[in-house]
Write an enzyme that holds these catalytic residues in place. Structure first.
Site, PDB file in Angstrom:
ATOM      1  NE  ARG A   1      -3.814   0.673   1.979  1.00 34.74           N
ATOM      2  CZ  ARG A   1      -5.028   0.758   2.531  1.00 34.74           C
ATOM      3  NH1 ARG A   1      -5.210   1.473   3.620  1.00 34.74           N
ATOM      4  NH2 ARG A   1      -6.055   0.137   2.001  1.00 34.74           N
TER       5      ARG A   1
ATOM      6  CG  HIS B   1      -8.374   0.211  -2.724  1.00 32.40           C
ATOM      7  ND1 HIS B   1      -7.635  -0.914  -2.421  1.00 32.40           N
ATOM      8  CD2 HIS B   1      -8.983   0.585  -1.562  1.00 32.40           C
ATOM      9  CE1 HIS B   1      -7.801  -1.209  -1.137  1.00 32.40           C
ATOM     10  NE2 HIS B   1      -8.609  -0.318  -0.598  1.00 32.40           N
TER      11      HIS B   1
ATOM     12  CD  GLN C   1     -12.892  -1.646  -0.635  1.00 32.13           C
ATOM     13  OE1 GLN C   1     -12.072  -1.573   0.259  1.00 32.13           O
ATOM     14  NE2 GLN C   1     -14.082  -2.176  -0.445  1.00 32.13           N
TER      15      GLN C   1
ATOM     16  CG  ASP D   1     -13.566   6.306  -0.802  1.00 31.29           C
ATOM     17  OD1 ASP D   1     -13.493   6.203   0.439  1.00 31.29           O
ATOM     18  OD2 ASP D   1     -12.561   6.256  -1.527  1.00 31.29           O
TER      19      ASP D   1
ATOM     20  CB  CYS E   1     -14.074   1.290   0.217  1.00 29.46           C
ATOM     21  SG  CYS E   1     -13.598   3.018   0.352  1.00 29.46           S
TER      22      CYS E   1
ATOM     23  NE  ARG F   1     -10.231  -5.221   0.600  1.00 29.73           N
ATOM     24  CZ  ARG F   1      -9.425  -4.235   1.015  1.00 29.73           C
ATOM     25  NH1 ARG F   1      -9.954  -3.124   1.528  1.00 29.73           N
ATOM     26  NH2 ARG F   1      -8.108  -4.315   0.899  1.00 29.73           N
TER      27      ARG F   1
HETATM   28  N1  NVA Z   1      -9.979   6.719  -1.270  1.00 32.15           N
HETATM   29  C1  NVA Z   1      -9.558   6.286   0.039  1.00 32.15           C
HETATM   30  C2  NVA Z   1      -9.761   4.820   0.210  1.00 32.15           C
HETATM   31  C3  NVA Z   1      -9.417   4.278   1.562  1.00 32.15           C
HETATM   32  C4  NVA Z   1      -9.584   2.802   1.659  1.00 32.15           C
HETATM   33  C5  NVA Z   1      -8.108   6.664   0.269  1.00 32.15           C
HETATM   34  O1  NVA Z   1      -7.295   6.495  -0.651  1.00 32.15           O
HETATM   35  O2  NVA Z   1      -7.784   7.127   1.351  1.00 32.15           O
HETATM   36  N1   CP Z   2     -11.126  -0.093   2.612  1.00 30.58           N
HETATM   37  C1   CP Z   2      -9.835  -0.157   3.010  1.00 30.58           C
HETATM   38  O1   CP Z   2      -8.911  -0.401   2.218  1.00 30.58           O
HETATM   39  O2   CP Z   2      -9.674   0.055   4.337  1.00 30.58           O
HETATM   40  P1   CP Z   2      -8.308   0.257   5.112  1.00 30.58           P
HETATM   41  O3   CP Z   2      -7.743   1.609   4.710  1.00 30.58           O
HETATM   42  O4   CP Z   2      -8.671   0.206   6.567  1.00 30.58           O
HETATM   43  O5   CP Z   2      -7.352  -0.835   4.724  1.00 30.58           O
END
Ligand code: NVA
Ligand code: CP
Length: 331
Positions: free
Chosen positions: A127, A154, A157, A249, A289, A317
């Protein structure tokens, strides 16, 4: 030698040994755009079977003795826990690697990190911010690399999200998902996924917050083959008309915290509240998400209300990623 009762191996499972399943072995999972609809439905099939076997109390150590390295440059609740528990349930081990504790922070290259980790682990989940870092990691790693979120995509997700809709509705083709809010990484992966699985998708954002046009164009090309309809709109009411799913989101993603106030101003008309939900199909499902900023992109009554499936979605997930890891990281 007699098999231990209740313990299932990869040879016991026909669905792990057909041509589509074997084609997935050793692959990276960076974007849903890289996979065919057939391959995505194979991941769903394995996920569904593993979920059922777990429910029956059967052990499935399909990745016994294997290790997944999990590099995190951003925070996480769901991704970390679902991967760590998921690989444990498959008989393997999840190794949490905080990027700021790695030599990456002191300038070791992604390429060298990839080559070294490949000597220790059987798969790498990452990540991070820059999507190119994941592509570089995959270029130099000799084990499968899984994208656990970048600023651009993502895919884990979206994989879990379409798996959830399929589980709830028994089909995906021809259903309509309305994504309302910021045209971000999650919106991008939902776009790629919709085009592959044959779902229609309408995205409503304010001007200036639309999804990346290169992603929309690539998804539209895929959509020609599956018959998906892709609409990029500015009107949330138009987007949710006849929708089977409403999805939202956060308005400020990780790394955009300093833009929060400006984003709230622009995105407030795109809040998913009861008034908007009432404009979709009567049995519409509401997805997010998570993490949610309650009172911003979604109201408490909607996220906690009868249309919401957000916690089934979060659970999935783990099941979807178990299917993914089993197929990619198997012997
Ligand atoms: N769009 C959000 C998703 C978190 C799972 C982010 O990138 O923070
Ligand atoms: N939806 C998701 O990826 O959550 P986290 O940021 O908690 O991993």
């Amino acid at each position: 030698m007699a098999k231990r009762v209740g313990i299932i191996s990869v040879e016991d499972l026909d669905f792990m040994n057909d041509e589509v399943a074997l084609r997935l072995k050793g692959r990276d999972f960076i974007s849903l755009h890289d996979f065919t609809g057939e391959e995505i439905f194979k991941i769903f099939q394995v996920a569904r079977e593993l979920k059922e076997l777990l429910r029956e109390g059967k052990q499935c150590p399909l990745l016994a003795g294997k290790t997944l390295g999990m590099i995190f440059q951003k925070p996480s609740t769901r991704t970390r826990v679902s991967f760590e528990v998921g690989i444990f349930q498959l008989g393997g081990y999840g190794l949490f690697l905080n990027a700021s504790d790695l030599q990456l922070r002191r300038g070791e290259t992604i390429g060298d990190t990839a080559r070294v980790l490949s000597r220790y682990v059987d798969g790498i989940m990452i990540r991070t911010f820059d999507h190119k870092d994941v592509e570089d990691l995959a270029k130099y790693a000799t084990v499968p690399v899984i994208n656990g979120l970048t600023d651009r995509l993502h895919p884990c997700q979206a994989l879990a999200d379409y798996f959830t809709i399929l589980e709830k509705r028994g089909r995906l083709e021809g259903l309509k998902l309305a994504y309302v809010g910021d045209g971000n990484n999650v919106a991008h992966s939902l776009l790629f996924g919709a085009a592959k699985v044959g779902m229609n998708i309408a995205i409503a954002t304010p001007e200036g917050y639309e999804p990346d046009s290169a992603i929309v164009d690539a998804a539209r090309k895929d959509a020609k083959a599956t018959g998906s309809r892709i609409d990029i709109l500015h009107d949330p009411v138009e987007a949710v008309k006849d929708a089977d799913v409403i999805y939202t989101d956060v308005w400020a993603s990780m790394g955009q915290e300093q833009e929060h106030d400006r984003r709230v101003k622009a995105l407030t008309p795109y809040q998913v509240n009861q008034e908007l939900v009432d404009k979709a199909k009567p049995d519409v499902m509401v997805m997010h998400c998570l993490p949610a900023h309650r009172g911003e992109e979604i109201t408490d009554d909607v996220i906690d209300g009868p249309h919401s499936i957000v916690f089934d979605q979060a659970e999935n997930r783990m099941h979807a990623q178990k299917g993914l890891m089993a197929l990619l990281m198997r012997d």
